[in-house]
Design an enzyme around this catalytic site. Structure first.
Site, PDB file in Angstrom:
ATOM      1  N   HIS A  33       0.622  -1.333  -0.102  1.00  0.00           N
ATOM      2  CA  HIS A  33      -0.284  -0.230   0.313  1.00  0.00           C
ATOM      3  C   HIS A  33       0.075   1.201   0.005  1.00  0.00           C
ATOM      4  CE1 HIS A  33      -3.405   2.841   1.568  1.00  0.00           C
ATOM      5  NE2 HIS A  33      -3.825   1.330   0.396  1.00  0.00           N
ATOM      6  N   HIS A  83      -8.536  11.341   0.108  1.00  0.00           N
ATOM      7  CA  HIS A  83      -7.777   9.724   0.149  1.00  0.00           C
ATOM      8  C   HIS A  83      -6.908  10.306   0.657  1.00  0.00           C
ATOM      9  CE1 HIS A  83      -5.852   6.778  -1.854  1.00  0.00           C
ATOM     10  NE2 HIS A  83      -6.595   5.570  -1.847  1.00  0.00           N
TER      11      HIS A  83
END
Length: 612
Positions: A266, A497
């Site tokens: 990630h 985000h």
């Protein structure tokens, strides 16, 4: 109690309604649920158009992709009695857990690869085309004004090279807002611009890669320079990424090892090697067009690091924050041959001007002195060693803001307000600070209304993959939730985000520390203790930077209330990217949950949300 909102009936407990004193009357009312009617009145879209995006992503993003291809127009006659949940969705306790929502993006195709590729290096045809896609077919989304975003020249009047941004923290540009709210913000094309250096090669660490789009973000003169893509794809997903990279002989791949189930790669980082030196960029955006279009994202941009004189020991060029050695340690944790070259490059440069601390997560189980190497224990260690507790700071609240939520346990004592909060409340080397259990915790996560009224409309929720299955079993968490609001920066409608964590004074005027990171609110990202607290287990790769006042010669940071204000504020004020104080959910607010329909009110594009 059951309440009717414009999106249907929900059963909620008092913990879900911050303003209600009513107690749930039964165990059933401790769950949040959505009534499940039929979809017989909805149009049949045809499975042939329900293509996936062509890159690794969550089921939520896939649903958003489908709705962009085939929007469901709002119909005032629709009702929840005509809409049902997707049949594949289950809500039983047995089906919950790490496999559902433990990170921001976590859908990895399973099964053996149909196209095994022996080498990480991707060959190229004779002449790669900058717009070539798999099998030379056109991209799923035809090129539009959204594809290669351009901004007014007025927005480019600022100059990054004048070093006026003390903290080197930036937001991404947002398409469709007033130009003044993009002043000083960055698009990926800005980061890769020749103004920043004459690029020799680059490494892109990320979760999602839209390869053709990424190549187009490089200036023409840099598009054939070597690019290393560091990813976490396996099997079919890996083969698909290799196929996407095949037209570009300058692109090579490096697979991050993910040996613990349900972990993801990630991390979002760029390593940019120039003729003039090296730059490190740590950010929160996937390398896909949608993440750089109408979302709120964060970027830390390093100074240009000069090359050390020939023959200088590699230990030289260290910063007061140990950023160089920590970055090398993080790269070494991959144990990947393609990164050896980049480790050598970092060692040969002078990173002494860095004023932030690196906080990473790498998959594994860590004990003894290594328990503080990664995850929230790494944050705990830095707060112990590089902050000092002032008497008035003891009760300062903590704010966490994120775009996805994992399974955190049956109640707050299981992880959130025990080990995780224990790390965030530390100030100074005094063990556990007195009164830490009284420290307020404010969690910012978008409501359904936030998403509905966003620039993208309901599809913005594709990057907020909080599932019904996870939400149902931790309704207690929702009492901590606060709305997303960024009106002071003109960006409330650009869904976040970005992920940030910080500790502030009760009047929200001063800050003890600030962290921007890829890590969402999940055990997979931050780590969870095992073996009676002697071992920290982490599933995913994550990366962020921590801003501490001491590294900038300050006791605390003053908070810059209006990030894009025309009024001159001190350069020492930190630009928090959303409104403070955060506003708690009211009794009608619900957290965005991606896998239920919203059909009672249209979004900003006149559409409903039907995820199936």
């Amino acid at each position: 109690m059951t309440q009717e909102s414009s999106y249907g009936k929900w059963t909620v407990s008092s913990s879900d309604e911050s303003e209600s004193d009513e107690k749930p009357s039964s165990l059933d009312e401790k769950k949040t649920c959505f009534e499940k009617p039929s979809t017989s009145s909805l149009p049949n879209f045809g499975r042939d158009v329900l293509n996936d995006p062509g890159y690794t992503c969550s089921d939520a993003r896939k649903a958003a992709h489908r709705r962009k291809l085939s929007p469901v127009k709002f119909d005032s006659k629709s009702s929840t009695s005509q809409i049902s949940l997707p049949k594949k969705q289950k809500s039983s306790q047995e089906d919950l857990g790490w496999s559902l929502s433990s990170s921001d993006e976590e859908s990895h195709p399973k099964g053996p690869s149909r196209h095994p590729v022996k080498e990480e290096r991707c060959p190229s045809p004779k002449e790669p085309s900058e717009h070539r896609t798999r099998d030379n077919q056109p991209p799923i989304f035809p090129k539009t004004e959204e594809d290669d975003v351009t901004f007014d020249e007025a927005q480019e009047s600022w100059n990054l090279l004048d070093e006026k941004n003390l903290f080197r923290f930036y937001l991404t540009k947002v398409s469709g807002i007033l130009p003044k709210y993009n002043s000083g913000a960055l698009h990926i094309k800005d980061i890769l611009s020749p103004l920043f250096g004459t690029l020799l090669s680059s490494a892109q660490f990320n979760y999602c890669f839209e390869v053709d789009w990424l190549v187009r973000q490089y200036p023409l003169e840099f598009r054939k320079k070597p690019i290393l893509l560091v990813h976490g794809d396996k099997r079919e997903a890996k083969a698909r990424l290799q196929e996407k990279a095949k037209p570009y002989e300058n692109i090579s791949l490096c697979q991050a090892k993910l040996d613990i189930a349900f972990g993801t790669h990630h991390t979002k980082m760029m390593l940019l090697l120039y003729e003039e030196g090296l730059r490190v960029v740590i950010h929160t955006s996937n390398l896909i067009q949608a993440d750089w279009h109408q979302k709120t994202q964060g970027i830390w941009l390093s100074p240009l690091y000069p090359r050390l004189p020939y023959g200088t020991p590699s230990t030289h060029g260290e910063s007061s924050t140990n950023f160089k050695s920590d970055l090398i340690s993080y790269l070494m944790a991959y144990n990947a041959p393609p990164l050896k070259e980049w480790i050598d490059i970092v060692q040969k440069h002078d990173l002494s001007e860095t004023r932030v601390y690196l906080i990473g997560s790498t998959p594994g189980r860590f004990q003894g002195k290594h328990i503080e190497d990664w995850g929230h224990f790494r944050l705990r260690k830095l707060l112990k060693e590089h902050t000092s507790l002032l008497p008035e700071q003891q009760s300062w609240p903590i704010v966490g803001q994120f775009s996805s939520i994992g399974s955190l346990g049956a109640d707050e004592s299981k992880w959130l307000c025990s080990e995780f909060k224990d790390s965030l409340v530390i100030l100074g080397n005094h063990g556990k600070n007195q009164g830490q259990h009284n420290v307020p915790l404010h969690l910012i996560y978008p409501t359904v209304e936030n998403v509905r009224n966003s620039l993208e409309g309901y599809p913005a929720g594709g990057s907020l993959p909080y599932s019904l299955q996870t939400a149902e079993k931790q309704v207690w968490l929702h009492s901590y939730f606060h709305k997303w609001s960024a009106e002071t920066s003109g960006r409330s409608n650009a869904m976040p985000h970005i992920k940030t964590y910080m500790r502030l004074s009760p009047d929200f005027a001063k800050m003890a520390w600030f962290l921007v990171t890829s890590a969402n609110l999940s055990k997979a990202a931050w780590g969870a203790l095992e073996k009676n607290g002697t071992q920290l287990m982490i599933r995913s790769y994550e990366l962020g930077v921590l801003f501490l006042p001491s590294a900038f010669g300050m006791d605390t940071f003053k908070i810059k209330r209006k990030v894009f204000s025309e009024k001159q504020e001190p350069a020492t004020s930190f630009p928090v990217p959303y409104d403070l104080p955060p506003e708690i959910y009211n009794s009608k607010d619900r957290p965005w949950i991606w896998n239920i329909p919203y059909v009672k009110a249209p979004d900003t594009h006149g559409n409903m949300w039907v995820p199936s």
